[in-house]
Design a protein around this motif. Structure first.
Motif, PDB file in Angstrom:
ATOM      1  N   ARG A  74       0.831  -1.204   0.000  1.00  5.83           N
ATOM      2  CA  ARG A  74       0.000   0.000   0.000  1.00  5.83           C
ATOM      3  C   ARG A  74       0.870   1.261   0.000  1.00  5.83           C
ATOM      4  N   GLU A 124       2.333   1.918  -3.375  1.00 10.94           N
ATOM      5  CA  GLU A 124       1.303   2.507  -4.235  1.00 10.94           C
ATOM      6  C   GLU A 124       1.096   3.983  -3.880  1.00 10.94           C
ATOM      7  N   ARG A 135      -7.973  -3.716  -4.236  1.00 13.90           N
ATOM      8  CA  ARG A 135      -6.831  -3.789  -5.136  1.00 13.90           C
ATOM      9  C   ARG A 135      -6.822  -5.138  -5.847  1.00 13.90           C
ATOM     10  N   THR A 184       1.607   0.773  -9.326  1.00  7.15           N
ATOM     11  CA  THR A 184       0.270   1.107  -9.820  1.00  7.15           C
ATOM     12  C   THR A 184      -0.576  -0.158  -9.791  1.00  7.15           C
ATOM     13  N   VAL A 185      -1.706  -0.075  -9.096  1.00  6.29           N
ATOM     14  CA  VAL A 185      -2.569  -1.245  -8.942  1.00  6.29           C
ATOM     15  C   VAL A 185      -4.005  -0.841  -9.287  1.00  6.29           C
TER      16      VAL A 185
END
Length: 123
Positions: free
Chosen positions: A19, A22, A37, A28-29
């Motif tokens: 997390r 990101e 996600r 990038t998810v």
């Protein structure tokens, strides 16, 4: 498609690490309709790349720059890290040489040894 928990387990990191990556833009998810996600093969490969770059010593800002779509920007970061690592290798080799000498030194006290004094001045 994998969940954050599955990817974290596969990579050997905690979910909060993914997390954070990101959040800072290193990863990038995609999200599903419920906001969860979703790690597809591309996101998993990107996470593996981030992990590998972190393990070789890049900071997260360096990782983000190294994964830039602009190849020249990525190469500049990698070149700088290589130079820093090479400098560290030289420094550590000097430390090993000095410490090895202290083991082999015939002087009772290091401050009595001319070679030790030379090492100290070079530091």
């Amino acid at each position: 498609m994998r969940t954050i928990g599955e990817v974290a387990a596969e990579l050997g990191v905690e979910s909060h690490v993914l997390r954070h990556w990101e959040q800072v833009g290193a990863l990038t998810v995609r999200r599903d309709g419920n906001g969860y996600r979703i790690y597809d093969d591309n996101a998993l490969e990107q996470a593996r790349t981030v992990l590998r770059l972190r393990r070789v010593g890049l900071s997260l800002p360096e990782v983000t720059a190294a994964m830039s779509p602009r190849k020249s920007a990525a190469q500049a970061i990698v070149r700088a890290k290589i130079a820093a690592l090479e400098s560290e290798v030289v420094h550590r080799q000097r430390a090993i040489t000095f410490l090895q000498h202290t083991l082999d030194c015939r002087h009772r006290y290091l401050d009595e040894c001319p070679e030790c004094a030379t090492f100290v001045r070079e530091a």
